[in-house]
Motif scaffolding. Structure first.
Motif, PDB file in Angstrom:
ATOM      1  N   THR A  33       0.840  -1.197   0.000  1.00 35.44           N
ATOM      2  CA  THR A  33       0.000   0.000   0.000  1.00 35.44           C
ATOM      3  C   THR A  33       0.873   1.245   0.000  1.00 35.44           C
ATOM      4  N   GLY A  34       0.618   2.141  -0.943  1.00 35.37           N
ATOM      5  CA  GLY A  34       1.293   3.430  -0.975  1.00 35.37           C
ATOM      6  C   GLY A  34       0.481   4.459  -0.217  1.00 35.37           C
ATOM      7  N   LEU A  35       1.124   5.204   0.668  1.00 36.40           N
ATOM      8  CA  LEU A  35       0.464   6.240   1.459  1.00 36.40           C
ATOM      9  C   LEU A  35       0.874   7.592   0.885  1.00 36.40           C
ATOM     10  N   ALA A 176      17.775  -1.650  -5.437  1.00 38.12           N
ATOM     11  CA  ALA A 176      17.586  -2.668  -4.412  1.00 38.12           C
ATOM     12  C   ALA A 176      16.192  -2.554  -3.789  1.00 38.12           C
ATOM     13  N   VAL A 177      15.758  -1.327  -3.520  1.00 39.58           N
ATOM     14  CA  VAL A 177      14.423  -1.120  -2.952  1.00 39.58           C
ATOM     15  C   VAL A 177      13.350  -1.538  -3.956  1.00 39.58           C
ATOM     16  N   ILE A 178      13.532  -1.162  -5.224  1.00 37.70           N
ATOM     17  CA  ILE A 178      12.569  -1.512  -6.267  1.00 37.70           C
ATOM     18  C   ILE A 178      12.462  -3.025  -6.417  1.00 37.70           C
ATOM     19  N   ASP A 179      13.604  -3.704  -6.434  1.00 34.87           N
ATOM     20  CA  ASP A 179      13.593  -5.160  -6.581  1.00 34.87           C
ATOM     21  C   ASP A 179      12.896  -5.826  -5.394  1.00 34.87           C
ATOM     22  N   LEU A 180      13.153  -5.310  -4.203  1.00 38.69           N
ATOM     23  CA  LEU A 180      12.520  -5.874  -3.010  1.00 38.69           C
ATOM     24  C   LEU A 180      11.003  -5.775  -3.095  1.00 38.69           C
ATOM     25  N   LEU A 181      10.500  -4.578  -3.419  1.00 39.43           N
ATOM     26  CA  LEU A 181       9.048  -4.389  -3.461  1.00 39.43           C
ATOM     27  C   LEU A 181       8.414  -5.149  -4.618  1.00 39.43           C
ATOM     28  N   ALA A 182       9.149  -5.328  -5.703  1.00 35.88           N
ATOM     29  CA  ALA A 182       8.594  -6.049  -6.851  1.00 35.88           C
ATOM     30  C   ALA A 182       8.260  -7.485  -6.498  1.00 35.88           C
ATOM     31  N   GLU A 196       7.762   5.455  -9.628  1.00 29.81           N
ATOM     32  CA  GLU A 196       8.025   4.072 -10.019  1.00 29.81           C
ATOM     33  C   GLU A 196       7.676   3.114  -8.878  1.00 29.81           C
ATOM     34  N   LEU A 197       7.997   3.499  -7.662  1.00 26.82           N
ATOM     35  CA  LEU A 197       7.638   2.672  -6.516  1.00 26.82           C
ATOM     36  C   LEU A 197       6.121   2.637  -6.316  1.00 26.82           C
ATOM     37  N   LEU A 198       5.487   3.799  -6.414  1.00 30.37           N
ATOM     38  CA  LEU A 198       4.037   3.865  -6.202  1.00 30.37           C
ATOM     39  C   LEU A 198       3.278   3.096  -7.280  1.00 30.37           C
TER      40      LEU A 198
END
Length: 320
Positions: A33-35, A176-182, A196-198
């Protein structure tokens, strides 16, 4: 037990300031969930309430599952190692004593013989070539972020709490953060301006001064819905403004009509061409009717002003 976070009638205000939250009700399920919301609306404060670093002034925060917070910036001294990030320094030292034959029976009973292998595996998941003895100060910013992520995953949490995780990161750290959330399939709550994250989120929760609203999908789906809401709010405001204008014109016509009627009544009374008792009855009926019409006009005006005010608030929130 399914992981969940439930906020019930949550209230919190900074010292000496207006409340950020009042009777806020919100639930998070095991999804990403994006806040989002404008600066100052209380996104980071909400995360701190969920983490338990702040205590609600009203209502409750109920968390089911283990929560892990990503350290946005790894502050290190010259002696800190990867083992410190994993909070495993003492456990690894115990293993060292055991391997050297210096451990007693109690030490051997407490030894986690798989610990070092699991730390190495966690570091490998983030493609980080390091060992528990590697000094954190020797790593680049991106490598430190990877080490922090590995330590976070090592805890096997049900919830990730990420507050602007890509701010001030180099390319390696951001990836690294993007890969983790993916690949993350448990619960996560992310505060970020990184589109990109959202875009990767399963849902977006928007905080505004009016409360919190949940939208399914990522950033693009949320913006498309917000565009539609903004258009609808503008139409509602135009309708409310037109209603106010119409009511003002009607009130003006009624006032002019009453003024003419009162003038005619006074003229008739001055001429004495109608009995006083009839004139009095007509006056009473006119006053009763006028009072009822005035109260009805006031109710309609209040409704129209309320509709206009609500539409303006919706436009203000949707435009940010």
């Amino acid at each position: 037990m399914s992981a969940s976070i439930v906020l019930h009638d949550l209230a919190w205000a900074p010292p000496g300031r207006s409340p950020l939250f009042s009777d806020l009700n919100l639930a998070f399920g095991p999804e990403r969930t994006g806040l989002v919301g404008r600066n100052g609306v209380g996104k980071t404060t909400l995360l701190r309430l969920i983490e338990g670093r702040l205590t609600p002034q009203g209502g409750t925060v109920t968390v089911k599952g283990r929560v892990a917070l990503l350290r946005q910036t790894v502050q290190v001294d010259g002696s800190e190692t990867i083992a410190d990030l994993f909070d495993a320094k003492h456990a690894l030292a115990l293993l060292g004593r055991a391997e050297a034959g210096l451990a007693d029976a109690d030490d051997l009973g407490r030894a986690d013989w798989t610990l070092e292998a699991r730390i190495t595996s966690a570091l490998g998941r983030l493609s980080l070539d390091a060992t528990p003895d590697t000094r954190v100060a020797s790593l680049s910013g991106g490598q430190r972020t990877r080490a922090g992520l590995a330590a976070l995953l090592f805890e096997e949490p049900d919830w990730l709490i990420l507050d602007e995780p890509t701010n001030n990161l180099d390319r390696e750290g951001r990836e690294a953060v993007i890969d983790l959330l993916a690949e993350w399939r448990s619960g996560a709550i992310l505060v970020s301006h990184d589109r990109e994250l959202l875009e990767m989120m399963d849902a977006i929760v928007e905080l505004t001064t009016l409360g919190a609203t949940r939208y399914g999908g990522g950033w693009s789906a949320w913006r498309a819905r917000k565009t539609l809401e903004l258009e609808a709010a503008r139409r509602d405001l135009a309708d409310a403004d037109k209603r106010l204008t119409d009511l003002a014109r009607t009130a003006q016509r009624n006032a002019e009509r009453k003024a003419r009627s009162d003038s005619a009544g006074r003229a008739s009374a001055a001429r004495g061409d109608q009995p006083k008792i009839l004139l009095g009855a007509r006056k009473d009926r006119a006053e009763d009717t006028g009072g009822e019409q005035s109260r009805l006009a006031e109710r309609r005006l209040d409704q129209a002003e309320g509709a206009a005010r609500t539409a303006r608030e919706r436009i203000e929130c949707s435009s940010r």
